[in-house]
Every structure is written in C-alpha cells, then in structure tokens.
Design an enzyme around this catalytic site. Structure first.
Site, PDB file in Angstrom:
ATOM      1  N   HIS A  47      26.059  -7.755  29.049  1.00 17.61           N
ATOM      2  CA  HIS A  47      26.183  -6.261  29.466  1.00 17.61           C
ATOM      3  C   HIS A  47      24.917  -6.503  30.486  1.00 17.61           C
ATOM      4  O   HIS A  47      23.906  -5.755  30.349  1.00 17.61           O
ATOM      5  CB  HIS A  47      25.704  -5.447  28.675  1.00 17.61           C
ATOM      6  CG  HIS A  47      26.302  -3.940  28.838  1.00 17.61           C
ATOM      7  ND1 HIS A  47      25.435  -3.104  29.686  1.00 17.61           N
ATOM      8  CD2 HIS A  47      27.326  -3.052  29.091  1.00 17.61           C
ATOM      9  CE1 HIS A  47      26.075  -1.825  29.849  1.00 17.61           C
ATOM     10  NE2 HIS A  47      27.068  -2.035  29.512  1.00 17.61           N
ATOM     11  N   ILE A  53      21.637  -4.996  31.705  1.00 16.46           N
ATOM     12  CA  ILE A  53      21.416  -3.437  32.033  1.00 16.46           C
ATOM     13  C   ILE A  53      21.669  -2.938  30.403  1.00 16.46           C
ATOM     14  O   ILE A  53      22.579  -3.399  30.024  1.00 16.46           O
ATOM     15  CB  ILE A  53      22.701  -2.900  33.024  1.00 16.46           C
ATOM     16  CG1 ILE A  53      22.377  -3.485  34.116  1.00 16.46           C
ATOM     17  CG2 ILE A  53      22.578  -1.446  32.849  1.00 16.46           C
ATOM     18  CD1 ILE A  53      23.545  -2.975  35.140  1.00 16.46           C
ATOM     19  N   GLY A  56      24.386   2.533  28.225  1.00 20.53           N
ATOM     20  CA  GLY A  56      24.155   4.021  28.373  1.00 20.53           C
ATOM     21  C   GLY A  56      24.348   4.512  26.906  1.00 20.53           C
ATOM     22  O   GLY A  56      23.191   5.464  26.598  1.00 20.53           O
ATOM     23  N   VAL A  57      25.218   3.965  26.075  1.00 17.08           N
ATOM     24  CA  VAL A  57      25.163   4.751  24.642  1.00 17.08           C
ATOM     25  C   VAL A  57      23.778   4.444  23.921  1.00 17.08           C
ATOM     26  O   VAL A  57      23.515   5.145  23.232  1.00 17.08           O
ATOM     27  CB  VAL A  57      26.396   4.234  23.740  1.00 17.08           C
ATOM     28  CG1 VAL A  57      26.097   2.523  23.656  1.00 17.08           C
ATOM     29  CG2 VAL A  57      26.479   4.756  22.802  1.00 17.08           C
ATOM     30  N   GLU A  61      21.432   7.119  22.339  1.00 18.77           N
ATOM     31  CA  GLU A  61      20.903   6.889  21.231  1.00 18.77           C
ATOM     32  C   GLU A  61      19.129   6.897  20.984  1.00 18.77           C
ATOM     33  O   GLU A  61      18.542   7.562  20.165  1.00 18.77           O
ATOM     34  CB  GLU A  61      21.470   5.759  20.553  1.00 18.77           C
ATOM     35  CG  GLU A  61      21.141   5.295  19.039  1.00 18.77           C
ATOM     36  CD  GLU A  61      21.768   6.500  18.141  1.00 18.77           C
ATOM     37  OE1 GLU A  61      20.960   6.777  17.073  1.00 18.77           O
ATOM     38  OE2 GLU A  61      22.260   7.078  18.626  1.00 18.77           O
TER      39      GLU A  61
END
Length: 146
Positions: A47, A53, A56-57, A61
């Site tokens: 990723h 990067i 986003g999750v 969190e």
C-alpha cells in the site's frame, strides 16, 4: 484499553498500537496523541509499492482509539468496552502523525467527537466519530468488571 500515567513521556496507552503515545488528556473532554509512522510498518508492503501510504481505514481507527482514551479514562467508564458507532464528514488530506480529539457530546452510553489529525501543523484527516458503550459489556469480549 489501559490508561496509566507515564514518567516524563505523557500517558501511555495499550491497545492495538494505532497510536504511540498520549501527550495530553482531559478525561471526558479532549485527548492528543502522537503516532510515529515508518515506511517499514507491515501495512505499507502493498500500500503502495515504492510510495508507502497509510491506509485510510488505519488512520480512522487511530482516531477512534485515541478518542476512546478520553472516554474510557473517566471513572464511570474505566475498564469498559467502547464500540465504534459511526463516522461522518471524513476527509483524507495527507499522512497522520498527531491525533487530536475533542468530545462534543458524552452521555452514559453514547458519544460524539471531532477528530483532527495533523502533520507539521497541517490537517491530514478530519472526521466526526460516534461511539457507544453497550450496557452488555460481554459484547465483543469486554469484561463486566467496571
């Protein structure tokens, strides 16, 4: 989640490691935490190759776990399980290092907070996060020792 005062390093928090250190805590109101992000972390393997990067999750969190510190540090919620109940108005702008959560509403079983994550003073991610503290603390493996 355990919240315990650290020596000169602020308040240490133990959860699933989405933040490194709490540096400011006003129980039931506000929390500021830091996350040191390294390209060597396992989530960066795919990723994205050559341009790591943080997903986003994982940023969301980290904000949710940080917000839980402000709630679960209150005596009436210490040792309880808080569940993520929703997210509104989330925007991703860049990678995250500093997490700042201000609780807007905190009831006996429901809360809402504004989460802002920054890097070098610039907003990286912002969202409104909602959570619940279920009456049945057996949900999700939580204990009823609170």
């Amino acid at each position: 989640m355990v919240v315990a005062p650290g020596e000169d390093e602020g308040v240490r928090v133990r959860a699933s490691g989405r933040r490194d250190r709490v540096v400011e805590l006003v129980p039931g109101a506000r929390v500021v935490a830091l996350k040191a992000v390294s390209a060597n972390e396992p989530q960066f393997t795919g990723h994205f190759p050559g341009r790591p990067i943080m997903p986003g999750v994982l940023m969301v969190e980290a904000m949710a776990q940080t917000g839980a510190v402000a709630v679960l540090s209150l005596p009436e919620h210490r040792g309880k399980l808080a569940l993520f109940a929703g997210i509104d108005d989330c925007r991703f702008r860049r990678m995250v290092l500093r997490l700042e959560i201000t609780l807007e509403k905190l009831g006996r079983a429901f809360g809402r907070g504004r989460a802002v994550a920054t890097v070098e003073g610039e907003v990286a991610v912002e969202a409104t996060l909602c959570f619940i503290i279920p009456r049945d603390q057996a949900i999700g493996g939580g204990g009823d020792d609170a």
